[in-house]
Design a protein around this motif. Structure first.
Motif, mmCIF file in Angstrom:
data_model
loop_
_atom_site.group_PDB
_atom_site.id
_atom_site.type_symbol
_atom_site.label_atom_id
_atom_site.label_comp_id
_atom_site.label_asym_id
_atom_site.label_seq_id
_atom_site.Cartn_x
_atom_site.Cartn_y
_atom_site.Cartn_z
ATOM 1 N N PRO A 100 51.975 -41.565 7.757
ATOM 2 C CA PRO A 100 52.037 -40.122 7.998
ATOM 3 C C PRO A 100 53.382 -39.568 7.531
ATOM 4 C CG PRO A 100 52.383 -41.321 10.041
ATOM 5 C CD PRO A 100 52.014 -42.344 9.009
ATOM 6 N N GLU A 101 53.445 -38.265 7.363
ATOM 7 C CA GLU A 101 54.627 -37.624 6.795
ATOM 8 C C GLU A 101 55.902 -37.937 7.585
ATOM 9 O OE1 GLU A 101 56.762 -35.236 4.062
ATOM 10 O OE2 GLU A 101 54.723 -36.071 3.995
ATOM 11 N N HIS A 102 55.819 -37.913 8.927
ATOM 12 C CA HIS A 102 57.040 -38.112 9.706
ATOM 13 C C HIS A 102 57.595 -39.526 9.556
ATOM 14 C CE1 HIS A 102 54.137 -39.794 12.621
ATOM 15 N NE2 HIS A 102 55.176 -40.404 13.180
ATOM 16 N N VAL A 103 56.709 -40.507 9.395
ATOM 17 C CA VAL A 103 57.161 -41.882 9.194
ATOM 18 C C VAL A 103 57.740 -42.033 7.793
ATOM 19 C CG1 VAL A 103 56.445 -44.300 9.077
ATOM 20 C CG2 VAL A 103 55.507 -42.799 10.853
ATOM 21 N N TRP A 104 57.069 -41.450 6.822
ATOM 22 C CA TRP A 104 57.552 -41.470 5.433
ATOM 23 C C TRP A 104 58.963 -40.894 5.349
ATOM 24 C CZ3 TRP A 104 56.088 -43.145 0.624
ATOM 25 C CH2 TRP A 104 56.653 -42.512 -0.484
ATOM 26 N N MET A 105 59.184 -39.760 5.969
ATOM 27 C CA MET A 105 60.478 -39.095 5.910
ATOM 28 C C MET A 105 61.549 -39.875 6.683
ATOM 29 S SD MET A 105 59.996 -36.712 3.856
ATOM 30 C CE MET A 105 61.673 -36.079 4.015
ATOM 31 N N LYS A 106 61.158 -40.529 7.770
ATOM 32 C CA LYS A 106 62.110 -41.308 8.556
ATOM 33 C C LYS A 106 62.782 -42.380 7.720
ATOM 34 C CE LYS A 106 62.392 -44.496 12.494
ATOM 35 N NZ LYS A 106 61.651 -45.128 13.621
ATOM 36 N N TYR A 107 62.014 -43.037 6.859
ATOM 37 C CA TYR A 107 62.537 -44.152 6.090
ATOM 38 C C TYR A 107 62.951 -43.766 4.676
ATOM 39 C CZ TYR A 107 60.791 -46.935 9.944
ATOM 40 O OH TYR A 107 60.582 -47.465 11.200
ATOM 41 N N ARG A 108 62.809 -42.501 4.320
ATOM 42 C CA ARG A 108 63.163 -42.057 2.973
ATOM 43 C C ARG A 108 64.661 -42.224 2.712
ATOM 44 N NH1 ARG A 108 60.019 -42.559 -1.138
ATOM 45 N NH2 ARG A 108 60.192 -40.953 -2.731
ATOM 46 N N LYS A 109 65.446 -42.225 3.769
ATOM 47 C CA LYS A 109 66.892 -42.411 3.598
ATOM 48 C C LYS A 109 67.241 -43.800 3.084
ATOM 49 C CE LYS A 109 67.297 -43.538 8.539
ATOM 50 N NZ LYS A 109 67.917 -43.179 9.835
ATOM 51 N N TRP A 110 66.338 -44.758 3.282
ATOM 52 C CA TRP A 110 66.581 -46.130 2.851
ATOM 53 C C TRP A 110 65.650 -46.581 1.731
ATOM 54 C CZ3 TRP A 110 66.191 -47.588 8.662
ATOM 55 C CH2 TRP A 110 67.397 -47.250 9.313
ATOM 56 N N VAL A 111 64.505 -45.935 1.598
ATOM 57 C CA VAL A 111 63.532 -46.319 0.570
ATOM 58 C C VAL A 111 63.302 -45.094 -0.310
ATOM 59 C CG1 VAL A 111 61.285 -47.345 0.099
ATOM 60 C CG2 VAL A 111 62.447 -47.859 2.256
ATOM 61 N N ASN A 112 64.136 -44.970 -1.319
ATOM 62 C CA ASN A 112 64.123 -43.758 -2.136
ATOM 63 C C ASN A 112 64.421 -44.125 -3.582
ATOM 64 O OD1 ASN A 112 64.719 -41.208 -3.338
ATOM 65 N ND2 ASN A 112 65.233 -40.389 -1.320
#
Length: 284
Positions: A151-163
């Motif tokens: 879901p979007e909130h999980v995706w965004m949570k880890y975007r700081k490390w997986v980008n």
């Protein structure tokens, strides 16, 4: 030295010989009969026992190194994080991670796009094996391949490390197309939501865990879907002050070192690549 999956008898003998080390391997239980987290926890149990009783094996408990190739590298990273900060055990001397898979958030990073059909690890096959380990059953991975599993909130949570923005531009030269995420697949998420557990995806561990990891040798290969997992983990380690020795095989592919000592399966340069690993272990 503790070795996890991906390391067979011959490479272990080379390690023992070239580093004058005691080498122990872990016979953990296997999926699908024993899905995640059982195999990883078996490895944790084994290394904790070894750390507590190292002197009985003639081993300095402060010079123990975890080593793993492929999924074994994933396990080694997960075990290191599990042990981070433990005051009742000797601190690990180091970890050797050979082309590990380290995250299940973005399966369309540049290396996943560029190398999706490169032997010996096709992207679809890798995700089938990973989800089999995670769930203990075969599932349709098409949605996972397209990043529809979070879901979007999980995706965004880890975007700081997986980008992909954190992947150096020189690694995008063979092609990379930023992809829009497809509609979220709720049912798929319910099946594999544990994919973001750091014991399964070590790249997702919090900073206070990462900064306590031991010095690390990290090997990546250019023609490997997991290349960018390694590059992102290298950045996280460096950002948190963990010493990293990075070795990149520019013409390498997944399982590049598997043929060590197995003529004619051994590739040119394999022994040279392995010497960098031995040098790191000998430095501990």
């Amino acid at each position: 030295m503790m070795c996890f999956s991906g390391i067979t008898d011959i490479p272990c003998r080379y390690i023992a010989q070239e580093t004058d080390s005691v080498v122990m391997t872990v016979a953990f239980r296997l999926a699908p009969e024993h899905p995640f987290p059982i195999p990883v926890m078996d490895c944790c149990t084994a290394i904790m026992h070894f750390l507590k009783n190292a002197e009985e094996y003639g081993v300095d408990p402060h010079r123990i190194v975890l080593h793993g190739q492929s999924s074994g590298g994933t396990f080694a990273a997960a075990v290191s994080e599990y042990l981070a900060g433990r005051k009742d055990l000797p601190k690990l001397g180091g970890q050797v991670l050979i082309y590990p898979g380290l995250q299940a958030v973005d399966l369309n990073l540049p290396s996943y796009q560029q190398n999706h059909s490169v032997p010996f690890l096709f992207k679809k096959h890798a995700l089938m094996l990973a989800t089999l380990l995670l769930t203990g059953k075969e599932i349709n991975v098409e949605g996972v391949m397209k990043n529809a599993h979070l879901p979007e909130h999980v995706w965004m949570k880890y975007r700081k490390w997986v980008n992909p923005d954190d992947i150096p531009e020189r690694f995008k030269g063979r092609g990379y197309v930023p992809m829009d995420r497809p509609p979220f697949h709720q049912e798929l998420y319910e099946i594999i939501k544990e994919a973001t557990n750091p014991m399964f995806s070590p790249l997702l561990a919090e900073d206070d865990v990462i900064r306590q990891l031991p010095k690390t040798f990290l090997l990546t290969c250019e023609y490997d879907i997991f290349r960018d997992d390694g590059l992102l983990f290298k950045k996280r380690l460096e950002d948190n002050g963990v010493p990293v020795t990075w070795y990149h095989i520019k013409d390498g592919f997944h399982a590049n070192l598997f043929g060590l000592g197995r003529w004619p399966l051994e590739y040119p340069g394999t022994k040279l690549h392995c010497q960098h690993i031995y040098n790191f272990i000998n430095s501990i």
